[in-house]
Design an enzyme around this catalytic site. Structure first.
Site, PDB file in Angstrom:
ATOM      1  N   ARG A  48      51.351 -18.027 -17.430  1.00 37.45           N
ATOM      2  CA  ARG A  48      52.375 -17.934 -16.696  1.00 37.45           C
ATOM      3  C   ARG A  48      53.118 -19.365 -16.393  1.00 37.45           C
ATOM      4  O   ARG A  48      54.335 -19.224 -16.248  1.00 37.45           O
ATOM      5  CB  ARG A  48      51.927 -17.261 -15.556  1.00 37.45           C
ATOM      6  CG  ARG A  48      51.539 -15.796 -15.669  1.00 37.45           C
ATOM      7  CD  ARG A  48      51.882 -15.037 -14.337  1.00 37.45           C
ATOM      8  NE  ARG A  48      51.285 -13.791 -14.534  1.00 37.45           N
ATOM      9  CZ  ARG A  48      50.120 -13.219 -13.901  1.00 37.45           C
ATOM     10  NH1 ARG A  48      49.342 -13.716 -13.151  1.00 37.45           N
ATOM     11  NH2 ARG A  48      50.039 -11.993 -14.236  1.00 37.45           N
ATOM     12  N   HIS A 188      28.434 -13.205 -23.249  1.00 29.25           N
ATOM     13  CA  HIS A 188      28.210 -14.299 -23.888  1.00 29.25           C
ATOM     14  C   HIS A 188      26.720 -14.488 -23.989  1.00 29.25           C
ATOM     15  O   HIS A 188      26.280 -15.164 -24.878  1.00 29.25           O
ATOM     16  CB  HIS A 188      28.908 -15.731 -23.443  1.00 29.25           C
ATOM     17  CG  HIS A 188      28.257 -16.243 -22.164  1.00 29.25           C
ATOM     18  ND1 HIS A 188      28.595 -15.535 -20.890  1.00 29.25           N
ATOM     19  CD2 HIS A 188      27.414 -16.945 -21.905  1.00 29.25           C
ATOM     20  CE1 HIS A 188      28.006 -16.014 -20.124  1.00 29.25           C
ATOM     21  NE2 HIS A 188      27.050 -17.025 -20.627  1.00 29.25           N
ATOM     22  N   LYS A 192      23.419 -16.204 -26.842  1.00 27.48           N
ATOM     23  CA  LYS A 192      22.347 -17.289 -26.761  1.00 27.48           C
ATOM     24  C   LYS A 192      21.234 -17.120 -27.661  1.00 27.48           C
ATOM     25  O   LYS A 192      20.769 -16.043 -28.124  1.00 27.48           O
ATOM     26  CB  LYS A 192      21.833 -17.125 -25.265  1.00 27.48           C
ATOM     27  CG  LYS A 192      22.695 -17.535 -24.177  1.00 27.48           C
ATOM     28  CD  LYS A 192      22.328 -17.544 -22.798  1.00 27.48           C
ATOM     29  CE  LYS A 192      23.116 -17.600 -21.673  1.00 27.48           C
ATOM     30  NZ  LYS A 192      23.672 -18.961 -21.284  1.00 27.48           N
ATOM     31  N   GLU A 226      20.896 -18.734 -10.172  1.00 23.74           N
ATOM     32  CA  GLU A 226      21.817 -19.898 -10.162  1.00 23.74           C
ATOM     33  C   GLU A 226      21.796 -20.655  -8.803  1.00 23.74           C
ATOM     34  O   GLU A 226      21.946 -19.814  -7.979  1.00 23.74           O
ATOM     35  CB  GLU A 226      23.403 -19.300 -10.417  1.00 23.74           C
ATOM     36  CG  GLU A 226      23.308 -19.015 -11.895  1.00 23.74           C
ATOM     37  CD  GLU A 226      24.956 -18.326 -12.247  1.00 23.74           C
ATOM     38  OE1 GLU A 226      25.274 -18.546 -13.440  1.00 23.74           O
ATOM     39  OE2 GLU A 226      25.283 -17.689 -11.447  1.00 23.74           O
ATOM     40  N   ASP A 245      29.829  -8.827 -12.293  1.00 22.26           N
ATOM     41  CA  ASP A 245      29.604 -10.007 -12.941  1.00 22.26           C
ATOM     42  C   ASP A 245      28.663 -10.171 -13.682  1.00 22.26           C
ATOM     43  O   ASP A 245      28.766 -10.696 -14.894  1.00 22.26           O
ATOM     44  CB  ASP A 245      29.745 -11.066 -12.029  1.00 22.26           C
ATOM     45  CG  ASP A 245      30.164 -12.512 -12.466  1.00 22.26           C
ATOM     46  OD1 ASP A 245      30.797 -12.302 -13.432  1.00 22.26           O
ATOM     47  OD2 ASP A 245      29.514 -13.399 -12.034  1.00 22.26           O
ATOM     48  N   HIS A 250      25.164  -8.934 -18.358  1.00 33.35           N
ATOM     49  CA  HIS A 250      24.066  -9.774 -18.876  1.00 33.35           C
ATOM     50  C   HIS A 250      22.730  -9.112 -18.646  1.00 33.35           C
ATOM     51  O   HIS A 250      21.845  -9.189 -19.494  1.00 33.35           O
ATOM     52  CB  HIS A 250      24.153 -11.158 -18.038  1.00 33.35           C
ATOM     53  CG  HIS A 250      25.423 -11.884 -18.285  1.00 33.35           C
ATOM     54  ND1 HIS A 250      26.281 -11.886 -19.407  1.00 33.35           N
ATOM     55  CD2 HIS A 250      26.106 -12.784 -17.449  1.00 33.35           C
ATOM     56  CE1 HIS A 250      27.368 -12.654 -19.182  1.00 33.35           C
ATOM     57  NE2 HIS A 250      27.302 -13.272 -17.869  1.00 33.35           N
ATOM     58  N   LYS A 340      23.624 -15.788  -7.026  1.00 35.26           N
ATOM     59  CA  LYS A 340      24.226 -17.209  -6.685  1.00 35.26           C
ATOM     60  C   LYS A 340      23.622 -17.883  -5.668  1.00 35.26           C
ATOM     61  O   LYS A 340      23.144 -17.263  -4.413  1.00 35.26           O
ATOM     62  CB  LYS A 340      25.568 -16.918  -6.335  1.00 35.26           C
ATOM     63  CG  LYS A 340      26.397 -16.083  -7.324  1.00 35.26           C
ATOM     64  CD  LYS A 340      26.948 -17.084  -8.507  1.00 35.26           C
ATOM     65  CE  LYS A 340      27.678 -16.380  -9.680  1.00 35.26           C
ATOM     66  NZ  LYS A 340      27.995 -17.059 -10.637  1.00 35.26           N
TER      67      LYS A 340
HETATM   68  C1  BG6 Z   1      29.255 -15.514 -16.259  1.00 37.83           C
HETATM   69  C2  BG6 Z   1      29.682 -15.013 -14.995  1.00 37.83           C
HETATM   70  O1  BG6 Z   1      29.469 -14.218 -17.283  1.00 37.83           O
HETATM   71  O2  BG6 Z   1      28.104 -15.980 -16.708  1.00 37.83           O
HETATM   72  C3  BG6 Z   1      29.286 -16.262 -14.254  1.00 37.83           C
HETATM   73  O3  BG6 Z   1      31.036 -14.689 -14.914  1.00 37.83           O
HETATM   74  C4  BG6 Z   1      27.892 -16.929 -14.442  1.00 37.83           C
HETATM   75  O4  BG6 Z   1      29.134 -15.939 -12.600  1.00 37.83           O
HETATM   76  C5  BG6 Z   1      27.907 -17.286 -16.022  1.00 37.83           C
HETATM   77  O5  BG6 Z   1      27.782 -18.247 -13.727  1.00 37.83           O
HETATM   78  C6  BG6 Z   1      26.306 -17.505 -16.516  1.00 37.83           C
HETATM   79  O6  BG6 Z   1      26.428 -17.980 -17.817  1.00 37.83           O
HETATM   80  P1  BG6 Z   1      25.646 -19.285 -18.335  1.00 37.83           P
HETATM   81  O7  BG6 Z   1      25.707 -19.007 -19.706  1.00 37.83           O
HETATM   82  O8  BG6 Z   1      26.289 -20.475 -17.885  1.00 37.83           O
HETATM   83  O9  BG6 Z   1      24.187 -19.040 -17.593  1.00 37.83           O
END
Ligand code: BG6
Length: 478
Positions: A48, A188, A192, A226, A245, A250, A340
């Protein structure tokens, strides 16, 4: 070594996002340095803010200098990458503004092949995806406007929708603009190395799979912890919460990988068939059942984070006891915990085996003390350990737990690529195995929606920063 992808333009919506800064631009830059991108490519950031191409290049450089200064040592390499960066200002909701994007894509490079193949990446909040896709279609940037011999693809970041209904709506909209084999729903975690290795570990070794079932396994524990908070993603977290999230994607993907049946073959569809089947077998959460199996938490001080409501009840932690109602897993608990600001940053899967039928070596607790475990550590260490009991040296026969360990770092000289390197290349090449199919997206949302509904307005329990979550997790784990 895979073949270089086709010449193409990568268009990143959400060019100023945290994801773009932390993952997309650095990964694309490294792929370019290593010679993995096509000889001719362009990257067009869309956002934007009103910026010229040059101002955008400076911004990308500044971000990388702050986040990954060591990656900028090759100045010539960065200059060459930077010259391929372009920028178009678009208000995502304004259809007519997409004409400027189309003009840039079709005419900007002056090189027909570059602008014929287009890979769109939506690094934007889920609510924006439908409007962006509709507007792409409106100006003829969808797949239907594509000339033969060229392609248009789209990568959509997780969370894909906000719930089952919006995920379905999004899918209908995207399905009108792109064919299923051109839609890449990214998680993602599936890129891994250690996650991809789960299937290899299970299905390329003869010794584990015969034991991988309810007859031999007492429980499975999956932890995604985390040691840091939501950082500056308050606005996103208020919308998402941990269930959307991390749990919906994941965590459930890890569960599916560790519990799925062997696929018919190693093709994208066969593997994704088995994952979908597994997710479909997860026991449904009713309010009564959720009361005994779900703990949600919020870390102390969450309310003081930027862009967080002072009375927010968004969860930053979840511990859930899942059951998979199929022949292999009936009544084996799968404890899945994610959060978290926990005590440590670690992702791991622990498979705990049942005790042997006789306990010769007492005391009574020695079985659980040294119960056999397979520990798949996904990160930060990339290891697999097998825990078993051994006789402690000395007169008395006492069992102590010991470990046999495999470590990626010491066993392989190659350094694995990161998930975004791999998944960006996969999408360019059209390989879908490591992207989530719509049926799995829907099964996962059905699970998370049911949990949310069952929990209702019940506020999350507060937990101290750098702990292992709320007190009542202990009760859940028994
Ligand atoms: C993301 C989440 O998809 O994955 C984040 O939105 C999280 O909240 C992250 O911290 C963790 O991914 P990785 O690969 O850094 O452990």
């Amino acid at each position: 070594m895979r073949l270089k992808p086709d010449t193409c333009t990568i268009i990143i919506f959400g060019a100023h996002s945290d994801l773009a800064a932390r993952k997309l631009f650095p990964s694309l830059y490294e792929l370019a340095l290593w010679g993995h991108l096509p000889d001719e490519y362009r990257i067009v950031g869309v956002g934007r803010a009103a910026l010229s191409h040059e101002e955008f290049r400076v911004k990308v450089h500044e971000k990388m200098a702050t986040l990954f200064p060591e990656s900028l040592q090759d100045e010539a390499g960065f200059r060459s990458f930077s010259a391929r960066l372009f920028y178009v200002r678009v208000d995502f909701a304004q259809c007519e503004e997409y004409h400027a994007l189309k003009k840039e894509l079709m005419e900007g490079s002056g090189e027909s092949a570059v602008c014929r193949n287009l890979l769109f990446y939506l690094a934007t909040p889920p609510a924006l995806a439908p409007v962006i896709v509709r507007n792409l279609q409106h100006v003829g940037l969808g797949e239907r406007g594509c000339s033969s011999g060229s392609w248009r693809k789209i990568i959509v970041e997780k969370p894909y929708g906000r719930n089952l209904q919006t995920a379905r709506e999004l899918n209908t909209i995207i399905g009108e603009v792109f064919h299923e084999e051109r839609i890449f729903r990214i998680d993602h975690y599936l890129g891994k190395e250690t996650v991809q290795n789960i299937m290899v570990f299970r299905f390329s070794n003869g010794i584990f799979e015969p034991l991988w079932n309810r007859q031999n396994i007492a429980s499975v524990t999956i932890t995604i912890a985390e040691a840091f908070g939501i950082r500056d993603r308050g606005a996103f977290y208020e919308e998402a919460g941990l269930l959307r999230d991390i749990m919906q994607n994941h965590a459930l993907q890890l569960l599916a990988s560790v519990a799925m049946e062997p696929p018919v073959d190693f093709s994208a569809e066969s593997v994704r068939d088995e994952k979908a089947k597994l997710l479909r077998s997860i026991r449904h959460f009713t309010p009564e059942y959720a009361a005994q199996t779900v703990v949600l938490g919020q870390y102390e001080g969450y309310h003081s984070e930027k862009n967080v409501a002072p009375d927010s009840t968004v969860e930053t932690f979840a511990a859930i006891k899942f059951f998979v109602d199929n022949w292999r897993w009936k009544d084996v608990p799968f404890y899945v915990k994610a959060g978290k600001n926990l005590a440590e940053t670690v992702t791991e899967i622990v498979i705990t085996f049942k005790c042997p039928p006789q306990n010769y070596f007492g005391p009574a607790e020695s079985c659980s003390y040294s119960a056999n475990q397979v520990i798949l550590r996904i990160q930060p260490e990339e290891t697999i350990a097998i825990k078993f009991g051994a006789k402690r040296p000395g007169e008395a026969v006492i069992t102590d737990p010991v470990y046999m360990k495999f470590d990626y770092k010491t066993s392989f000289a190659e350094v694995g690529v990161t998930p975004y390197h791999r998944l960006l290349l996969d999408a360019m090449a059209g390989e879908q195995m490591n992207f989530i199919r719509q049926d799995s997206v829907e099964y996962s949302w059905a699970i998370v929606d049911a949990i949310r509904e069952a929990v209702g307005d019940h506020p999350p329990e507060t937990y101290p920063i750098h702990s292992w979550g709320p007190q009542s997790v202990e009760d859940l784990y028994g």
